[in-house]
Design a protein around this motif. Structure first.
Motif, short mmCIF file in Angstrom:
data_model
loop_
_atom_site.label_atom_id
_atom_site.label_comp_id
_atom_site.label_asym_id
_atom_site.label_seq_id
_atom_site.Cartn_x
_atom_site.Cartn_y
_atom_site.Cartn_z
N PHE A 1 0.82 -1.21 0.00
CA PHE A 1 0.00 0.00 0.00
C PHE A 1 0.86 1.26 0.00
N SER A 2 2.03 1.22 0.64
CA SER A 2 2.93 2.38 0.64
C SER A 2 3.56 2.57 -0.73
N LEU A 3 4.01 1.47 -1.35
CA LEU A 3 4.57 1.55 -2.70
C LEU A 3 3.54 2.09 -3.68
N LEU A 4 2.31 1.62 -3.55
CA LEU A 4 1.23 2.08 -4.43
C LEU A 4 0.95 3.56 -4.21
N HIS A 5 0.94 3.99 -2.97
CA HIS A 5 0.71 5.41 -2.65
C HIS A 5 1.75 6.30 -3.31
N ASP A 6 3.01 5.95 -3.16
CA ASP A 6 4.07 6.78 -3.72
C ASP A 6 4.01 6.83 -5.24
N ALA A 7 3.69 5.69 -5.86
CA ALA A 7 3.59 5.65 -7.32
C ALA A 7 2.41 6.48 -7.81
N TYR A 8 1.26 6.38 -7.14
CA TYR A 8 0.08 7.12 -7.56
C TYR A 8 0.23 8.62 -7.32
N VAL A 9 0.82 8.98 -6.20
CA VAL A 9 1.05 10.41 -5.92
C VAL A 9 2.02 10.98 -6.96
N GLY A 10 3.08 10.23 -7.26
CA GLY A 10 4.05 10.69 -8.24
C GLY A 10 3.47 10.85 -9.63
N SER A 11 2.43 10.07 -9.95
CA SER A 11 1.80 10.15 -11.27
C SER A 11 0.60 11.10 -11.29
N GLY A 12 0.25 11.65 -10.13
CA GLY A 12 -0.89 12.55 -10.06
C GLY A 12 -2.22 11.84 -9.99
N SER B 1 -5.76 -4.19 -10.92
CA SER B 1 -5.72 -2.83 -10.39
C SER B 1 -4.50 -2.66 -9.50
N ALA B 2 -4.24 -1.40 -9.15
CA ALA B 2 -3.22 -1.09 -8.14
C ALA B 2 -1.84 -1.66 -8.50
N LEU B 3 -1.41 -1.44 -9.73
CA LEU B 3 -0.09 -1.90 -10.18
C LEU B 3 0.95 -0.84 -9.89
N ALA B 4 2.05 -1.25 -9.29
CA ALA B 4 3.15 -0.32 -9.01
C ALA B 4 4.46 -1.10 -8.94
N VAL B 5 5.53 -0.48 -9.45
CA VAL B 5 6.89 -1.03 -9.37
C VAL B 5 7.77 0.04 -8.73
N HIS B 6 8.64 -0.38 -7.84
CA HIS B 6 9.53 0.55 -7.14
C HIS B 6 10.38 1.31 -8.15
N ARG B 7 10.60 2.59 -7.87
CA ARG B 7 11.31 3.47 -8.82
C ARG B 7 12.70 2.95 -9.19
N LYS B 8 13.37 2.26 -8.27
CA LYS B 8 14.74 1.79 -8.57
C LYS B 8 14.74 0.62 -9.55
N PHE B 9 13.55 0.05 -9.85
CA PHE B 9 13.48 -1.06 -10.80
C PHE B 9 12.72 -0.69 -12.07
N LEU C 1 -9.66 -10.76 -17.94
CA LEU C 1 -9.06 -9.67 -17.18
C LEU C 1 -9.54 -8.35 -17.76
N VAL C 2 -9.84 -7.39 -16.89
CA VAL C 2 -10.21 -6.05 -17.33
C VAL C 2 -9.33 -5.04 -16.61
N ILE C 3 -9.04 -3.94 -17.29
CA ILE C 3 -8.19 -2.90 -16.71
C ILE C 3 -8.73 -1.53 -17.09
N ALA C 4 -8.43 -0.55 -16.27
CA ALA C 4 -8.66 0.86 -16.60
C ALA C 4 -7.33 1.56 -16.39
N VAL C 5 -6.72 2.05 -17.46
CA VAL C 5 -5.39 2.64 -17.37
C VAL C 5 -5.37 4.02 -18.02
N ASN C 6 -4.35 4.77 -17.69
CA ASN C 6 -4.16 6.08 -18.29
C ASN C 6 -3.88 5.92 -19.78
N PRO C 7 -4.44 6.80 -20.63
CA PRO C 7 -4.20 6.68 -22.08
C PRO C 7 -2.72 6.60 -22.46
N LYS C 8 -1.83 7.19 -21.65
CA LYS C 8 -0.40 7.16 -21.95
C LYS C 8 0.17 5.74 -21.87
#
Length: 436
Positions: free
Chosen positions: A62-73, A140-148, A176-183
Motif C-alpha cells: 500500500f505504501s509503494l502504491l501510494h508513492d507511485a500514484y502520488v508521483g503520477s498525479g 488494479s493497483a499496479l506499481a513497481v519501485h522506482r529503482k526497478f 481480465l479487465v483494466i482501466a489505465v491512463n491513455p499514456k
C-alpha cells in the motif's frame, strides 16, 4: 557547465524521437514495443513472488502504491502514506507482491466480482464480456519501485507471469479487465494484447483523482495462441509465450490451499481494523449503503466489532427507500448457487425500481438474504448484470431486492429515468452518481 547543457539537449532529443515514433502506423509501433521485451527465464533468486498476506507485506504494498500514484498525479498524498481502497478490504481481492531481498518492490491487486462490483464498472460497460463464459477480474493497483523501473522488465514481467499463472490455475478467472491512463494503454495492447472496451477515453475517472482512463480486456482462454503467434519464434528473453506458458519460475510461491477454493482471503479482523480504521479512514468514509454491504460480506461475529457502524434506520433498508421509485416492466433472470453447489435460475419480472433496489414478480420461491446474480433486460439491447439479494417477501410471489454495486447500464438507465427521458437519453446519460 557542459553537464548543464547536455541534460536539456537529451530531453529535447528524447521528446523529438517520441513525437516521430508516434507518427508510425500502430502496427509498426506495436512491433517496436515487442522488440523491447526483456523477460529473463531465470530471474535472480533474491526475487520472490507471493501473495501479500502479512501486515508488513500489505503495508509495504500500500505504501509503494501510494508513492507511485502520488508521483503520477493519480491521488493526493494521504497522511497514512498508503493507498488503500474499499476493494482491498474484500475477501475476493488478492494482492500480489514481488519482493527483492525481502523488500516489496512490485505489487498489483486482482479484484474478483462481489456485491461491490469492480471499480471500472462505474464508467465502462462490461456487457459484452459477461455474455461470454468465465469469471471476470479487474487488474488494479499496479506499481513497481522506482529503482526497478529502468531495469527492463526485471520486476514487471515476473509479476505479470505470476498474475497469469495465478489467474489461470488458482483464481478461476478467464477475463481480465483494466482501466489505465491513455499514456500507458499501448503497452497493454502491444505486449499483452488487451483489447479496448471502447475507443473513447473517459476524461475524468474519480477512482484515480479525475485522471483520464481507457478500459481494456484480455481473454485468457485465447491468450496462449495469440502469444505463440507473435512471440513463439523469438529468443528466450523476448519470448513472452514461453515465459508465460512453459517456463517454471521457482521464484513464484503459489498458495498452499487446504480446500478447493478460488480465493485467498488474508484479512483477519485485526488486519481489517488496522488498515481500514486505524491507519486510514476508509470504513468511516463509506456511505451507509456500502457499510451495509460490508456487513453482508463479513457476516461472521468475529468481524462485527471492526466493521463500520451503520446509522440507525439504515439496517432495514429505509435509507434506500428514500430514493424515488419508477414503474417499469423488465424481464429478468435470477441465478443462485446453493451451499451444495447446485445452481438454479428463476425468471423474474421487474415492475418497480430505484437507484439501489427493485421489486419483482417471481414464479418460484426465493430465499431471503441470499446473494445471486440478476440479469435484467432494461431495453432491447440494454442488459444489466448485478449482484442482488431478496430482502423481503411481500407475498403472492412479489419480492423486494437490494442491489450490490450497480453496473454502468443500470446507472445510465436510472439516470435517464431521473432526467425524465428513457429513449435516446439512455445512451447519453453519463452523469454518474458519487457514492463514496
Amino acid at each position: 557547465m557542459i553537464r548543464k547543457l547536455v541534460l536539456p539537449v537529451r530531453r529535447m532529443l528524447h521528446g523529438t524521437l517520441r513525437k516521430l515514433f508516434n507518427f508510425l502506423p500502430q502496427k509498426r509501433r506495436f512491433a517496436v514495443y515487442r522488440n523491447f521485451v526483456d523477460c529473463d527465464p531465470a530471474p535472480d533468486e533474491r526475487l520472490v513472488l507471493k501473495i501479500a498476506e502479512t501486515k508488513e507485506e500489505l503495508a509495504e504494498c500500500f505504501s509503494l502504491l501510494h508513492d507511485a500514484y502520488v508521483g503520477s498525479g493519480f491521488m493526493k498524498p494521504d497522511p497514512s502514506g498508503m493507498r488503500v481502497t474499499i476493494y482491498h478490504a474484500l475477501p475476493t481481492t488478492t494482492t500480489l507482491c514481488a519482493k527483492y531481498d525481502g523488500e516489496v518492490v512490485g505489487t498489483l491487486s486482482l479484484i474478483r466480482e462481489s456485491v461491490l462490483g469492480f471499480p471500472l464498472q462505474r464508467i465502462f460497460d462490461l456487457t459484452a464480456i459477461r455474455e461470454k463464459r468465465g469469471n471476470v477480474a479487474e487488474v488494479s493497483a499496479l506499481a513497481v519501485h522506482r529503482k526497478f523501473r529502468r531495469t527492463g522488465g526485471s520486476i514487471l514481467f515476473p509479476l505479470m507471469k505470476f498474475m497469469y499463472e495465478y489467474c489461470t490455475t488458482f483464481f478461476d478467472t478467464r477475463h481480465l479487465v483494466i482501466a489505465v491512463n491513455p499514456k500507458h494503454i499501448e503497452m497493454y495492447e502491444s505486449l499483452l494484447f488487451f483489447e479496448r472496451l471502447t475507443q473513447n477515453v473517459v476524461e475524468n475517472y474519480d477512482f484515480v483523482n479525475g485522471a483520464p482512463a481507457v478500459g481494456a480486456t484480455l481473454d485468457l482462454a485465447f491468450a496462449p495462441e495469440i502469444f505463440r503467434r507473435h512471440y513463439g519464434s523469438k529468443p528466450p528473453k523476448r519470448n513472452l509465450y514461453a515465459f508465460f506458458t512453459e517456463v517454471k519460475l521457482p521464484n513464484i510461491k503459489l498458495p498452499q490451499r487446504r480446500f478447493y477454493t478460488t480465493n485467498d482471503p488474508v484479512l483477519t479482523p485485526e488486519l481489517l481494523d488496522y488498515f481500514f480504521n486505524v491507519r486510514t479512514h476508509v470504513f468511516s468514509q463509506l456511505s451507509d449503503r456500502k457499510k451495509c454491504l460490508m456487513h453482508t460480506i463479513y457476516d461472521l461475529p468475529a468481524y462485527q466489532a471492526v466493521l463500520p457502524a451503520i446509522s440507525e434506520g439504515s439496517q432495514d433498508g429505509s435509507a434506500r427507500r428514500r430514493h424515488q421509485r419508477f414503474s417499469v416492466r423488465c424481464p429478468a433472470q435470477l441465478s443462485l448457487v446453493a451451499p451444495d453447489g447446485a445452481q438454479s435460475k428463476i425468471k423474474l419480472e421487474v415492475f418497480q425500481l430505484s437507484r439501489y433496489g427493485f421489486k419483482a414478480h417471481a414464479l418460484h420461491p426465493i430465499p431471503i438474504n441470499v446473494w445471486g446474480e440478476a440479469m435484467i433486460k432494461l431495453g432491447p439491447s440494454e442488459v444489466s448484470r448485478i449482484q442482488v439479494a431478496a430482502s423481503r417477501d411481500s407475498g403472492e410471489g412479489i419480492y423486494g431486492f437490494r442491489l450490490g454495486e450497480p453496473d454502468l447500464i443500470w446507472r445510465k438507465f436510472v439516470n435517464a429515468l431521473y432526467s425524465g427521458s428513457i429513449h435516446a437519453d439512455l445512451e447519453n446519460a453519463t452523469r454518474f452518481m458519487t457514492d463514496r
